[in-house]
Design a protein around this motif. Structure first.
Motif, PDB file in Angstrom:
ATOM      1  N   ASN A 214       9.790  31.411  47.650  1.00  0.00           N
ATOM      2  CA  ASN A 214      11.211  31.074  47.632  1.00  0.00           C
ATOM      3  C   ASN A 214      12.037  32.033  46.786  1.00  0.00           C
ATOM      4  O   ASN A 214      13.256  31.925  46.766  1.00  0.00           O
ATOM      5  N   ASN A 215      11.378  32.947  46.054  1.00  0.00           N
ATOM      6  CA  ASN A 215      12.157  33.895  45.253  1.00  0.00           C
ATOM      7  C   ASN A 215      11.443  35.242  45.174  1.00  0.00           C
ATOM      8  O   ASN A 215      10.253  35.356  45.488  1.00  0.00           O
ATOM      9  N   TRP A 216      12.205  36.241  44.747  1.00  0.00           N
ATOM     10  CA  TRP A 216      11.713  37.624  44.669  1.00  0.00           C
ATOM     11  C   TRP A 216      12.013  38.206  43.291  1.00  0.00           C
ATOM     12  O   TRP A 216      13.035  37.868  42.676  1.00  0.00           O
TER      13      TRP A 216
ATOM     14  N   ASP B 107      15.876  32.753  47.722  1.00  0.00           N
ATOM     15  CA  ASP B 107      16.257  33.137  49.087  1.00  0.00           C
ATOM     16  C   ASP B 107      17.681  32.741  49.437  1.00  0.00           C
ATOM     17  O   ASP B 107      18.162  33.040  50.539  1.00  0.00           O
TER      18      ASP B 107
ATOM     19  N   LYS C 299      13.994  39.249  53.005  1.00  0.00           N
ATOM     20  CA  LYS C 299      14.030  37.781  53.110  1.00  0.00           C
ATOM     21  C   LYS C 299      13.559  37.318  54.493  1.00  0.00           C
ATOM     22  O   LYS C 299      12.819  36.337  54.606  1.00  0.00           O
TER      23      LYS C 299
ATOM     24  N   ARG D 236       9.752  38.197  54.829  1.00  0.00           N
ATOM     25  CA  ARG D 236       8.908  37.834  53.683  1.00  0.00           C
ATOM     26  C   ARG D 236       8.062  39.032  53.234  1.00  0.00           C
ATOM     27  O   ARG D 236       6.859  38.960  53.056  1.00  0.00           O
TER      28      ARG D 236
END
Length: 539
Positions: free
Chosen positions: A268-270, A185, A232, A235
């Motif tokens: 916390n990440n994609w 993020d 972001k 979410r």
């Protein structure tokens, strides 16, 4: 051997473990105290030698089942050093107190085996052996060192499994033809697979406007960054289309941004991946922009529908016309026959009765041939396996009177089984064999043979591919090469009617039957030397 416990021999604490566990196994196997002491002491002596002189030493304790009434406790110590050579006294002492010791060293690998028979083998069942292994698996630590050592071994095993899992994941990500990266993020790139690295000209460190502009089409950059900000913030996830640089041009890709939560559920990440859809986009754009093509396609479909309808109408017309024309012809022929019954030959000649009767007969035959030609259509029929040997036998039965009358000889080779329409194939062979008998001034000889292909024959037009080749050769009158271009046309006659009968439809019918079977028909011929027809039917 059924393994019970394994010990890595590194220091003095491991020597204590080796002695205690050897003693415990001997005790749990029902060995007397003296035997327990001798066995565990012998194991300790070899283990002490290994700790002092060896490298990568491992001690394995277990039970060897020789047979139901014979079992033994076994200690196997492996090392990459020749232990017996480094300390022969230790091995001599171990052999003295144990009595059963074996040693081997080859290819920089030593194996020491100590064994002792179990006095009551019947009590040591498979379930009891599993109980022994479970005991040491959950055995309380001998000391804090032993506890820490156990935990370290578990952590090392867990770390190795985790490393294997990461390697498999990385290998999969690098193998599939999809561009993949993982972004946190804070826009930091955590992972880039090999497929994406090949496209990038520089290290990909941040998922921001400046860095993605190096490979994303300028018109698409803002759209992607806007949606990345929304993903972001909310979410959520995003899917869309973009163009990625490939040499001097751009290719269309499907971009997907999906959440990649951690094990505890935090996000916390994609995961961002790009799938090539350039071919699909080309098809879409072609169909979208080429309205003229669509119009032509529509017109062709309409024309095809009308053509199908007209063909059906034409078939119906041919059948009805043939049927309706046959009826008055039959009446004419009957009346001519009755009218001529009481006339003399001179009167019959005077009033042309014979010519009228002959003309009416030819007309009837012509109508029948046209009707047969119009019926040769296989679109509504299903192909089946047809044995051409049976087809030829039936054909020769139909022509038996002609064969007998002309004293003809028909030679038949072994013919294949083909996929086709039985009725049409009978018409084909009937016409070709009948021609060989009819167009002949001598005693006819007709030869029917087959092969894989006729490429080695006189036929210069044999097709390439997997075909059955059938030849029908005769010794008839033959024909000049000047007629070869129109022999299969409708109503083509090469001789006077008073010489040879027929309406010139037979070979046209043969060609249509062959075309219905996706085959090919050719011929070679020489005047007064005969004709050979070549038939090719797909396997």
């Amino acid at each position: 051997m059924k393994e019970v416990v394994k010990i890595n021999l590194d220091n003095e604490m491991d020597l204590i473990l080796a002695h205690k566990r050897s003693m415990k196994i001997a005790e749990m196997c029902g060995m007397p105290t003296s035997a327990q002491t001798r066995f565990s002491t012998a194991v300790s002596e070899v283990a002490r030698c290994s700790i002092a002189n060896g490298k990568d030493s491992v001690l394995t304790l277990g039970i060897n089942v020789i047979k139901a009434t014979q079992k033994e406790i076994v200690a196997i110590l492996t090392d990459t050093v020749d232990l017996k050579r480094s300390n022969p006294e230790a091995f001599k002492y171990a052999a003295k107190i144990s009595g059963n010791i074996e040693y081997s060293f080859a290819d920089n690998y030593s194996i020491t085996k100590l064994s002792h028979p179990v006095s009551s083998p019947g009590l040591l069942s498979d379930a009891k052996i599993r109980t022994l292994a479970d005991y040491f698996k959950y055995e309380p630590p001998v000391s804090p060192y032993d506890e820490i050592r156990k935990k370290n071994i578990e952590l090392i095993a867990l770390s190795e499994k985790l490393g294997e899992s990461e390697n498999r994941y990385r290998q999969l990500a690098n193998t599939i033809p999809v561009l993949i990266c993982i972004v946190n993020d804070r826009n930091n790139i955590l992972l880039v697979n090999d497929s994406l690295k090949q496209i990038l000209k520089a290290p990909f460190l941040n998922f921001d406007k400046r860095e993605i502009s190096s490979f994303i089409h300028p018109d698409d950059v803002n759209h992607i960054m806007d949606n990345w900000s929304k993903v972001k913030k909310n979410r959520s996830q995003f899917s869309g289309e973009t163009r990625i640089k490939s040499g001097s041009s751009y290719l269309w890709y499907l971009i997907s941004i999906i959440p990649n939560p951690s094990e505890d559920g935090t996000l916390n990440n994609w995961l961002i991946y790009f799938v090539n859809i350039n071919d699909q986009k080309k098809v879409e754009e072609t169909l979208k922009n080429n309205s003229e093509l669509k119009l032509i396609q529509s017109e062709l479909e309409n024309a095809n529908s009308k053509l199908v309808f007209k063909n059906k109408e034409l078939q119906q017309f041919a059948y009805i016309a043939s049927h309706d024309l046959q009826e008055p012809l039959r009446k004419i022929m009957i009346m001519l026959s009755r009218a001529g019954e009481h006339l003399s030959e001179e009167q019959r000649t005077q009033y042309y009765f014979d010519k009228m009767t002959s003309a009416a007969g030819r007309m009837s035959s012509l109508i029948a041939d046209v009707l047969n030609y119009s019926r040769v259509d296989n679109k509504e029929l299903k192909f089946t396996k047809v044995d051409l040997n049976e087809v030829v036998r039936e054909t020769l039965s139909d022509l038996s009177l002609v064969i007998e009358e002309k004293n003809a000889t028909v030679n038949i080779g072994e013919l294949p089984v083909v996929s086709g329409l039985n009725g049409q194939l009978r018409q084909l062979f009937f016409n070709l064999v009948n021609n060989g008998l009819k167009f002949n001034s001598a005693e006819p000889t007709v030869t029917i043979a087959s092969g894989e292909r006729a490429g080695d024959s006189a036929d210069n037009f044999s097709p390439e591919g997997n075909y059955h080749a059938i030849t029908i050769a005769d010794n008839g009158i033959g024909m000049d090469s000047e007629y070869s271009g129109r022999i299969f046309d409708m109503f083509q006659r090469l001789h006077q009617r008073d010489q040879y009968g027929g309406n010139g439809i037979g070979l046209a019918l043969c060609k249509r039957i062959i075309e219905n079977h996706n085959g090919i028909i050719n011929f070679t011929s020489q005047p007064e030397k005969g004709t050979t027809f070549f038939i090719y039917l797909p396997k």
